[in-house]
Design an enzyme around this catalytic site. Structure first.
Site, mmCIF file in Angstrom:
data_model
loop_
_atom_site.group_PDB
_atom_site.id
_atom_site.type_symbol
_atom_site.label_atom_id
_atom_site.label_comp_id
_atom_site.label_asym_id
_atom_site.label_seq_id
_atom_site.Cartn_x
_atom_site.Cartn_y
_atom_site.Cartn_z
ATOM 1 N N ALA A 66 -54.355 66.697 -96.293
ATOM 2 C CA ALA A 66 -53.807 67.745 -95.437
ATOM 3 C C ALA A 66 -53.050 67.064 -94.299
ATOM 4 O O ALA A 66 -53.318 65.903 -93.976
ATOM 5 C CB ALA A 66 -54.944 68.604 -94.899
ATOM 6 N N GLY A 109 -57.238 66.292 -98.896
ATOM 7 C CA GLY A 109 -56.671 67.458 -99.569
ATOM 8 C C GLY A 109 -55.866 67.093 -100.806
ATOM 9 O O GLY A 109 -55.723 67.910 -101.722
ATOM 10 N N GLU A 112 -58.362 66.814 -103.461
ATOM 11 C CA GLU A 112 -58.823 68.181 -103.729
ATOM 12 C C GLU A 112 -57.781 68.975 -104.509
ATOM 13 O O GLU A 112 -58.120 69.740 -105.412
ATOM 14 C CB GLU A 112 -59.159 68.871 -102.396
ATOM 15 C CG GLU A 112 -60.358 68.224 -101.723
ATOM 16 C CD GLU A 112 -60.570 68.685 -100.283
ATOM 17 O OE1 GLU A 112 -59.618 68.609 -99.484
ATOM 18 O OE2 GLU A 112 -61.676 69.117 -99.954
ATOM 19 N N GLU A 132 -62.067 62.355 -94.997
ATOM 20 C CA GLU A 132 -62.085 63.282 -93.852
ATOM 21 C C GLU A 132 -63.065 62.852 -92.773
ATOM 22 O O GLU A 132 -62.832 63.040 -91.581
ATOM 23 C CB GLU A 132 -62.439 64.705 -94.321
ATOM 24 C CG GLU A 132 -61.340 65.402 -95.090
ATOM 25 C CD GLU A 132 -61.413 65.176 -96.595
ATOM 26 O OE1 GLU A 132 -62.094 64.209 -97.038
ATOM 27 O OE2 GLU A 132 -60.782 65.956 -97.322
HETATM 28 N N1 CO8 Z 1 -50.997 63.761 -92.565
HETATM 29 C C1 CO8 Z 1 -49.861 63.575 -91.857
HETATM 30 N N2 CO8 Z 1 -49.088 62.459 -91.964
HETATM 31 C C2 CO8 Z 1 -49.511 61.518 -92.831
HETATM 32 C C3 CO8 Z 1 -50.686 61.650 -93.596
HETATM 33 C C4 CO8 Z 1 -51.445 62.852 -93.440
HETATM 34 N N3 CO8 Z 1 -52.560 63.085 -94.153
HETATM 35 N N4 CO8 Z 1 -50.820 60.541 -94.356
HETATM 36 C C5 CO8 Z 1 -49.780 59.745 -94.072
HETATM 37 N N5 CO8 Z 1 -48.983 60.326 -93.156
HETATM 38 C C6 CO8 Z 1 -47.750 59.799 -92.569
HETATM 39 C C7 CO8 Z 1 -48.038 58.698 -91.589
HETATM 40 O O1 CO8 Z 1 -48.379 59.228 -90.325
HETATM 41 C C8 CO8 Z 1 -46.717 57.965 -91.582
HETATM 42 O O2 CO8 Z 1 -45.808 58.665 -90.799
HETATM 43 P P1 CO8 Z 1 -44.960 57.895 -89.629
HETATM 44 O O3 CO8 Z 1 -44.110 56.932 -90.416
HETATM 45 O O4 CO8 Z 1 -44.208 58.993 -88.981
HETATM 46 O O5 CO8 Z 1 -45.973 57.213 -88.780
HETATM 47 C C9 CO8 Z 1 -46.240 58.082 -93.036
HETATM 48 O O6 CO8 Z 1 -46.971 59.189 -93.594
HETATM 49 C C10 CO8 Z 1 -46.564 56.864 -93.877
HETATM 50 O O7 CO8 Z 1 -47.947 56.589 -93.754
HETATM 51 P P2 CO8 Z 1 -48.522 55.144 -93.335
HETATM 52 O O8 CO8 Z 1 -47.554 54.425 -92.466
HETATM 53 O O9 CO8 Z 1 -49.897 55.352 -92.795
HETATM 54 O O10 CO8 Z 1 -48.567 54.453 -94.778
HETATM 55 P P3 CO8 Z 1 -49.510 53.253 -95.243
HETATM 56 O O11 CO8 Z 1 -48.990 52.841 -96.568
HETATM 57 O O12 CO8 Z 1 -49.666 52.262 -94.165
HETATM 58 O O13 CO8 Z 1 -50.979 53.944 -95.433
HETATM 59 C C11 CO8 Z 1 -52.495 55.662 -96.193
HETATM 60 C C12 CO8 Z 1 -51.167 54.906 -96.437
HETATM 61 C C13 CO8 Z 1 -53.700 54.703 -96.361
HETATM 62 C C14 CO8 Z 1 -52.581 56.783 -97.217
HETATM 63 C C15 CO8 Z 1 -52.513 56.227 -94.739
HETATM 64 O O14 CO8 Z 1 -51.287 56.936 -94.530
HETATM 65 C C16 CO8 Z 1 -53.646 57.205 -94.470
HETATM 66 O O15 CO8 Z 1 -54.774 56.784 -94.273
HETATM 67 N N6 CO8 Z 1 -53.361 58.527 -94.439
HETATM 68 C C17 CO8 Z 1 -54.325 59.540 -94.098
HETATM 69 C C18 CO8 Z 1 -55.267 59.796 -95.229
HETATM 70 C C19 CO8 Z 1 -56.296 60.837 -94.829
HETATM 71 O O16 CO8 Z 1 -57.092 60.642 -93.937
HETATM 72 N N7 CO8 Z 1 -56.287 62.004 -95.522
HETATM 73 C C20 CO8 Z 1 -57.222 63.054 -95.277
HETATM 74 C C21 CO8 Z 1 -56.622 64.078 -94.350
HETATM 75 S S1 CO8 Z 1 -57.764 65.388 -93.950
HETATM 76 C C22 CO8 Z 1 -57.750 66.375 -95.350
HETATM 77 O O17 CO8 Z 1 -56.992 66.167 -96.232
HETATM 78 C C23 CO8 Z 1 -58.660 67.526 -95.552
HETATM 79 C C24 CO8 Z 1 -58.967 68.196 -94.321
HETATM 80 C C25 CO8 Z 1 -59.850 69.345 -94.607
HETATM 81 C C26 CO8 Z 1 -60.193 69.998 -93.330
HETATM 82 C C27 CO8 Z 1 -60.693 71.335 -93.571
HETATM 83 C C28 CO8 Z 1 -60.700 72.162 -92.303
HETATM 84 C C29 CO8 Z 1 -61.057 73.597 -92.562
#
Ligand code: CO8
Length: 258
Positions: A66, A109, A112, A132
């Protein structure tokens, strides 16, 4: 044809394809992307010319979760009153078979979303995880439930409590994905699977899907009774007559989806 900005859609014979396309955010699932995916799915569900729906991402990411930047400022009241992410249930309720083709990251997400699909094919580059907890939240689109049903309690607990990612081979061993293929062949294989399913009788494929899904909702005895009744119902279709006649005549069946 609807114009989308966060996804690409195309029809390949009887397969409706959705390619997630937010390369700047590793296909993070923001509200717009969710709305567009669900709109495309609804269109494919309504189109009698579509027999299966294929969802894929990029080489680097199926979806990295997400959208954290969109979620970060939200309050409890926002998420509760807006029932954040409940709309994804529409995909779980799709009646036509859905196939996820995953390369690269399928996190949070993203994992999921893949698990919302019926058949999950992985490239050898795929990485699945529910990270998460590292963000101070928990899975919110069914991860704690669907992952546990797919891989069992011990692995689901480890993944959900530590955020550890698993690779494609481990995902296959654990039963999360049906098959792992070399990354270069992922789309070809996924299209083959989707085309095979779309080539079956549509009502029968829908009945098969409904019957498998019933196993997650009910007791074994009720599930078996449900299956038998649906099996009996297949004899009301022209495609049952055609499928069995084609076998006896030693020719390929020509299903007309009725
Ligand atoms: N959301 C928003 N932006 C993202 C996300 C994300 N999930 N993942 C990556 N991006 C963006 C980064 O911020 C970055 O943007 P910018 O260049 O502007 O800084 C761009 O994508 C590229 O990402 P990275 O530079 O981080 O790329 P890397 O190759 O270094 O790393 C990873 C890749 C390991 C995948 C890393 O991006 C990462 O850890 N991402 C987040 C993964 C994560 O934590 N996902 C879970 C999110 S929470 C969720 O999905 C469920 C929530 C449910 C909540 C329910 C509430 C009711």
């Amino acid at each position: 044809m609807t114009e989308y900005t966060t996804i690409r859609t195309e029809q390949v014979d009887r397969v409706g394809v959705i390619t997630l396309h937010r390369p700047e955010a590793l296909n993070a699932l923001n509200t717009q992307l969710m709305t567009e995916v669900l709109d495309a799915v609804t269109g494919y569900e309504r189109d009698p010319g579509i027999g299966a729906i294929l969802i894929t991402g990029s080489e680097k990411a199926f979806a990295a979760g997400a959208d954290i930047k969109e979620m970060q400022p939200q309050t409890y009241a926002d998420t509760f009153a807006g029932d954040l992410f409940a709309a994804w249930d529409q995909l779980a309720q799709a009646r036509k078979p859905t196939i996820a083709a995953v390369a690269g990251y399928a996190l949070g997400g993203g994992c999921e979303l893949a698990m919302l699909c019926d058949v999950l094919l992985a490239a050898d580059t795929a990485k699945f995880g529910q990270p998460e907890i590292k963000l101070g939240v928990i899975p919110g689109i069914g991860g704690s439930q669907r992952l546990t049903r797919a891989v069992g309690k011990a692995k689901a607990m480890e993944m959900v409590l530590t955020g550890r990612m698993i690779g494609a081979e481990e995902a296959e061993r654990a039963g999360l994905v049906s098959r792992v293929v070399p990354a270069a062949e992922l789309l070809t294989e996924a299209h083959k699977v989707a085309a095979t399913i779309a080539g079956m009788s549509l009502p029968i494929a829908m009945m098969a899907k409904e019957s498998v899904n019933r196993s997650f909702e009910t007791t074994l005895a009720e599930g078996i009774r449900f299956e038998r009744r649906i099996f009996h119902a297949t004899f009301a279709t022209a495609d049952q007559k055609e499928g069995m006649a084609a076998f006896i005549d030693k020719r390929p069946p020509e299903f007309n989806h009725s």
